[in-house]
Design a protein around this motif. Structure first.
Motif, mmCIF file in Angstrom:
data_model
loop_
_atom_site.group_PDB
_atom_site.id
_atom_site.type_symbol
_atom_site.label_atom_id
_atom_site.label_comp_id
_atom_site.label_asym_id
_atom_site.label_seq_id
_atom_site.Cartn_x
_atom_site.Cartn_y
_atom_site.Cartn_z
ATOM 1 N N VAL A 1 -0.718 9.793 -2.193
ATOM 2 C CA VAL A 1 -1.516 9.027 -1.232
ATOM 3 C C VAL A 1 -2.960 9.040 -1.724
ATOM 4 C CG1 VAL A 1 -2.321 8.850 1.144
ATOM 5 C CG2 VAL A 1 0.013 9.616 0.688
ATOM 6 N N LEU A 2 -3.490 7.858 -1.995
ATOM 7 C CA LEU A 2 -4.863 7.758 -2.475
ATOM 8 C C LEU A 2 -5.861 7.761 -1.327
ATOM 9 C CD1 LEU A 2 -4.393 5.035 -5.238
ATOM 10 C CD2 LEU A 2 -4.513 7.507 -5.514
ATOM 11 N N VAL A 3 -5.532 7.025 -0.270
ATOM 12 C CA VAL A 3 -6.421 6.930 0.878
ATOM 13 C C VAL A 3 -5.614 6.386 2.059
ATOM 14 C CG1 VAL A 3 -7.231 4.584 0.420
ATOM 15 C CG2 VAL A 3 -8.753 6.176 1.578
ATOM 16 N N VAL A 4 -6.071 6.686 3.248
ATOM 17 C CA VAL A 4 -5.480 6.118 4.465
ATOM 18 C C VAL A 4 -6.542 5.231 5.097
ATOM 19 C CG1 VAL A 4 -4.491 6.615 6.722
ATOM 20 C CG2 VAL A 4 -4.015 8.146 4.800
ATOM 21 N N VAL A 5 -6.179 3.975 5.307
ATOM 22 C CA VAL A 5 -7.086 3.003 5.933
ATOM 23 C C VAL A 5 -6.422 2.478 7.202
ATOM 24 C CG1 VAL A 5 -8.233 2.343 3.785
ATOM 25 C CG2 VAL A 5 -6.189 1.137 4.492
ATOM 26 N N ARG A 6 -7.212 1.841 8.029
ATOM 27 C CA ARG A 6 -6.669 1.298 9.280
ATOM 28 C C ARG A 6 -6.992 -0.187 9.344
ATOM 29 N NH1 ARG A 6 -4.822 3.911 13.673
ATOM 30 N NH2 ARG A 6 -4.684 2.677 15.552
ATOM 31 N N PHE A 7 -5.951 -1.006 9.485
ATOM 32 C CA PHE A 7 -6.130 -2.438 9.650
ATOM 33 C C PHE A 7 -4.875 -3.049 10.232
ATOM 34 C CE2 PHE A 7 -4.875 -1.836 5.218
ATOM 35 C CZ PHE A 7 -3.830 -2.711 5.077
ATOM 36 N N LEU A 8 -4.912 -4.335 10.489
ATOM 37 C CA LEU A 8 -3.814 -5.063 11.112
ATOM 38 C C LEU A 8 -2.690 -5.267 10.092
ATOM 39 C CD1 LEU A 8 -3.298 -6.356 13.900
ATOM 40 C CD2 LEU A 8 -4.037 -8.506 12.908
ATOM 41 N N CYS A 9 -1.489 -4.788 10.416
ATOM 42 C CA CYS A 9 -0.337 -4.911 9.521
ATOM 43 C C CYS A 9 0.164 -6.353 9.519
ATOM 44 C CB CYS A 9 0.776 -3.973 9.976
ATOM 45 S SG CYS A 9 2.319 -4.160 9.044
ATOM 46 N N GLN A 10 0.459 -6.876 8.340
ATOM 47 C CA GLN A 10 0.947 -8.254 8.246
ATOM 48 C C GLN A 10 2.393 -8.391 8.707
ATOM 49 O OE1 GLN A 10 0.784 -9.543 4.178
ATOM 50 N NE2 GLN A 10 2.348 -8.112 3.491
ATOM 51 N N TYR A 11 3.132 -7.285 8.798
ATOM 52 C CA TYR A 11 4.537 -7.332 9.220
ATOM 53 C C TYR A 11 4.693 -7.210 10.736
ATOM 54 C CZ TYR A 11 5.561 -6.729 4.282
ATOM 55 O OH TYR A 11 5.623 -6.894 2.925
ATOM 56 N N CYS A 12 4.104 -6.161 11.316
ATOM 57 C CA CYS A 12 4.302 -5.908 12.751
ATOM 58 C C CYS A 12 3.123 -6.360 13.608
ATOM 59 C CB CYS A 12 4.598 -4.435 12.990
ATOM 60 S SG CYS A 12 3.239 -3.304 12.602
ATOM 61 N N ASN A 13 2.034 -6.832 12.970
ATOM 62 C CA ASN A 13 0.858 -7.322 13.671
ATOM 63 C C ASN A 13 0.245 -6.260 14.583
ATOM 64 O OD1 ASN A 13 -0.922 -9.460 13.809
ATOM 65 N ND2 ASN A 13 -0.015 -10.273 15.680
ATOM 66 N N THR A 14 0.314 -4.997 14.138
ATOM 67 C CA THR A 14 -0.223 -3.867 14.881
ATOM 68 C C THR A 14 -1.393 -3.268 14.116
ATOM 69 O OG1 THR A 14 1.964 -3.357 15.757
ATOM 70 C CG2 THR A 14 0.339 -1.603 15.844
ATOM 71 N N ASP A 15 -2.447 -2.889 14.835
ATOM 72 C CA ASP A 15 -3.563 -2.179 14.219
ATOM 73 C C ASP A 15 -3.119 -0.734 14.028
ATOM 74 O OD1 ASP A 15 -6.056 -1.436 13.263
ATOM 75 O OD2 ASP A 15 -6.932 -1.229 15.265
ATOM 76 N N ALA A 16 -2.786 -0.374 12.792
ATOM 77 C CA ALA A 16 -2.240 0.951 12.515
ATOM 78 C C ALA A 16 -2.780 1.474 11.191
ATOM 79 C CB ALA A 16 -0.712 0.891 12.448
ATOM 80 N N SER A 17 -2.660 2.789 10.985
ATOM 81 C CA SER A 17 -3.096 3.352 9.714
ATOM 82 C C SER A 17 -2.118 2.951 8.610
ATOM 83 C CB SER A 17 -3.222 4.874 9.811
ATOM 84 O OG SER A 17 -2.052 5.444 10.305
ATOM 85 N N GLN A 18 -2.678 2.739 7.439
ATOM 86 C CA GLN A 18 -1.922 2.282 6.277
ATOM 87 C C GLN A 18 -2.185 3.262 5.130
ATOM 88 O OE1 GLN A 18 -0.342 -0.910 6.684
ATOM 89 N NE2 GLN A 18 -1.135 -0.929 8.749
ATOM 90 N N ASP A 19 -1.140 3.763 4.499
ATOM 91 C CA ASP A 19 -1.276 4.661 3.349
ATOM 92 C C ASP A 19 -1.315 3.834 2.073
ATOM 93 O OD1 ASP A 19 -1.075 6.819 5.062
ATOM 94 O OD2 ASP A 19 1.053 7.126 4.704
ATOM 95 N N VAL A 20 -2.363 4.020 1.276
ATOM 96 C CA VAL A 20 -2.436 3.397 -0.042
ATOM 97 C C VAL A 20 -1.860 4.416 -1.028
ATOM 98 C CG1 VAL A 20 -3.932 2.423 -1.824
ATOM 99 C CG2 VAL A 20 -4.467 2.046 0.597
ATOM 100 N N ILE A 21 -0.770 4.040 -1.689
ATOM 101 C CA ILE A 21 0.012 4.956 -2.525
ATOM 102 C C ILE A 21 -0.078 4.551 -3.997
ATOM 103 C CG2 ILE A 21 2.349 5.869 -2.950
ATOM 104 C CD1 ILE A 21 1.516 6.532 -0.167
ATOM 105 N N GLU A 22 -0.192 5.554 -4.867
ATOM 106 C CA GLU A 22 -0.047 5.354 -6.308
ATOM 107 C C GLU A 22 1.284 5.992 -6.703
ATOM 108 O OE1 GLU A 22 -2.737 6.261 -10.126
ATOM 109 O OE2 GLU A 22 -1.949 8.039 -9.119
#
Length: 85
Positions: A13-34
């Motif tokens: 996990v590189l960073v955790v950001v929060r924005f609107l998911c394009q799949y569920c249309n929910t404002d949720a945290s998103q894990d950026v993974i390498e």
């Protein structure tokens, strides 16, 4: 002489950001993974043969592939945003 070699896949996990998911249309945290594939000898990683980046929604599990530049921009954005708050 027996040599044991192979590949391993490591996710980080590189960073955790929060924005609107394009799949569920929910404002949720998103894990950026390498995800890195490494060649190993006797279970010791020697070098990386490939890397890929993606983001995973913590709410629905939706996954979107990223370029390296997009992942880097996400890290930079999160760093700037944390400094402002």
């Amino acid at each position: 002489m027996l040599l044991i070699f192979g590949t391993t896949l490591r996710d980080r996990v590189l960073v955790v950001v929060r924005f609107l998911c394009q799949y569920c249309n929910t404002d949720a945290s998103q894990d950026v993974i390498e995800s890195a594939t490494k060649v190993s000898l006797f279970f010791i990683p020697l070098f990386t043969v490939s890397r890929r980046y993606f983001v995973i929604c913590s709410h629905c599990g939706g996954t979107t592939a990223l370029t390296k530049e997009q992942a880097t921009n996400g890290i930079e954005w999160a760093t700037r945003h944390r400094q402002m708050t």
